[in-house]
Design a protein around this motif. Structure first.
Motif, short mmCIF file in Angstrom:
data_model
loop_
_atom_site.label_atom_id
_atom_site.label_comp_id
_atom_site.label_asym_id
_atom_site.label_seq_id
_atom_site.Cartn_x
_atom_site.Cartn_y
_atom_site.Cartn_z
N GLU A 1 24.88 57.94 12.64
CA GLU A 1 24.12 59.31 13.38
C GLU A 1 24.98 60.39 13.66
OE1 GLU A 1 23.02 60.06 17.76
OE2 GLU A 1 22.46 57.74 17.50
N PHE A 2 25.84 60.08 13.40
CA PHE A 2 27.96 60.90 13.38
C PHE A 2 27.39 61.63 12.28
CE2 PHE A 2 31.82 62.55 14.40
CZ PHE A 2 31.35 64.41 15.25
N GLU A 3 27.81 61.05 11.69
CA GLU A 3 27.89 61.52 9.89
C GLU A 3 26.43 62.75 9.74
OE1 GLU A 3 30.15 58.40 7.61
OE2 GLU A 3 28.09 58.21 7.81
N ARG A 4 25.22 61.82 9.37
CA ARG A 4 24.18 62.63 10.02
C ARG A 4 23.96 64.37 10.99
NH1 ARG A 4 21.52 57.62 10.21
NH2 ARG A 4 20.66 58.28 12.06
N ALA A 5 24.03 64.24 11.83
CA ALA A 5 24.21 65.31 12.43
C ALA A 5 25.47 66.29 12.25
CB ALA A 5 25.01 64.79 14.01
N LEU A 6 26.65 65.96 11.77
CA LEU A 6 27.16 67.06 11.36
C LEU A 6 27.23 67.54 9.82
CD1 LEU A 6 31.10 64.91 11.32
CD2 LEU A 6 30.58 66.97 12.62
N CYS A 7 26.21 66.79 9.49
CA CYS A 7 25.86 67.10 7.24
C CYS A 7 24.70 68.17 8.72
CB CYS A 7 24.24 65.85 6.83
SG CYS A 7 25.76 65.12 6.43
#
Length: 381
Positions: free
Chosen positions: A35-41
């Motif tokens: 979820e955090f990785e998607r948000a940063l992308c």
């Protein structure tokens, strides 16, 4: 307690996010990581993200995943934290230090060009204090010479290039690295991330982040059952926990507000300190928008008639904490002993170091605290 030079800003939303994760089934290797990785992308515009245990771990993963040949050299700024260069040394790449621009304090593209040799394979520009380096020029230089680029954006999440794009979109680089230490604009306690648009690089970093071990069926040489895994590379334990990732997701929602407040404080400092003849306020390059991580004026201590130690002690007595960013990396004992570097190699960075002093800057800093800092600085003379 003195006003610190930097600190986190956490609220009840952040606390709830962490507590909810603590009460969930996953403390690590769970859904909050993705979820955090998607948000940063989504925020930066990059295609891929790998979060890690720290900014240093993220830098190490990025350099290691490039798989540069033995005998390679990499060029980075003399004005940075040691991790920018250490990440190269970890991988057997010789760090070479370029000097800085005397106005922005960022790595100087002309100095980079002078230090390129047949062994150069990597450029790691650092966005010092949050101000984007001259990435158009650096990217052009890299393309012309066939070099890889890793942006050390530990200070610069939320900053924008001259073209308006957000730092981290990897338009100018093979990878961009963020840090989420508590003094940074966005925090996960400790933590970091690598952004990239290169799928192969992304997959290598994912593998290296967890001991070089994979359970992906398509990558296994055999698959006797659901318990089975294979080690395909010598990696590390560089994972971020789900608690950290949950905090990051919450903090990222407030990043633009944090950035705006930091810029507001910098503008206030500049307006109220610009008339001091012994102090030079920071300069933001035309066209960029810096999410300022640090506020670093240059102080002519000789003209003031005081040493830096005296100034730091006097400010502390008045309730104002300070720090020095940075001791030029090439003057550190390990780099002198290992590579033969030393004073005189990067004279602009060394001259800057003699006069730099970071004043308090963080989003939670109040107007009253800003006034306290300004009054304390003005009282020095």
């Amino acid at each position: 307690m003195a006003i610190p030079y930097g600190r986190q800003w956490l609220d009840e939303e952040d606390e709830r996010a962490v507590l909810d994760t603590l009460r969930s089934d996953y403390l690590t290797q769970g859904p909050k990581i993705a979820e955090f990785e998607r948000a940063l992308c989504d925020y930066t515009g990059a295609r891929y993200c790998v979060v890690a245990a720290s900014g240093t771990a993220a830098l190490h993963l990025a350099v290691a995943a490039l798989e540069l040949p033995p005998g390679s050299e990499g060029i980075t700024s003399a004005n940075t934290f040691t991790a920018s260069a250490n990440s190269m040394a970890y991988c057997g790449v010789k760090p070479v230090f370029a000097d800085i621009d005397p106005v922005s304090y960022n790595i100087d593209p002309a100095s980079i060009a002078m230090r390129i040799t047949p062994a150069t394979r990597l450029l790691t520009p650092v966005h010092f204090a949050g101000q984007p380096a001259e990435m158009e020029a650096i990217s052009t230089l890299a393309r012309e010479r066939g070099l890889k680029v890793i942006e050390d954006a530990a200070h610069a999440i939320g900053s924008r290039y001259r073209d308006g794009g957000l730092v981290g979109n990897c338009r100018y680089a093979d990878a961009t690295v963020f840090s989420f230490h508590p003094v940074k604009t966005l925090t996960t306690g400790e933590g970091g991330a690598v952004m990239t648009n290169d799928e192969a690089l992304y997959r290598r970093m994912v593998l290296l982040r967890t001991h070089g071990i994979t359970k992906e069926p398509a990558l296994l040489t055999q698959n006797p059952g659901p318990w089975y895994y294979e080690m395909h590379a010598l990696g590390w334990h560089y994972r971020m926990t789900d608690m950290q990732a949950a905090l990051g997701v919450s903090q990222l929602k407030k990043l633009d507000r944090f950035a705006a407040r930091r810029r507001e404080i910098v503008a206030r400092y500049n307006a109220l300190l610009a008339d001091l003849p012994w102090l030079r306020t920071p300069v933001e390059a035309d066209g960029v928008a810096s999410c300022f991580h640090l506020y670093v004026p240059r102080i002519d201590f000789a003209a003031l008639g005081k040493t830096r130690v005296q100034v730091m002690r006097e400010l502390l007595d008045l309730g104002v904490g300070t720090q020095v960013h940075y001791i030029p990396v090439h003057t550190q004992p390990w780099y002198r002993e290992t590579y033969g570097y030393g004073p005189g190699d990067c004279p602009v960075a060394e001259a800057y170091y003699e006069q730099c002093l970071s004043l308090p800057l963080y989003a939670a800093l109040t107007d009253e605290e800003v006034a306290t800092v300004v009054a304390a600085v003005r009282s020095l003379a």
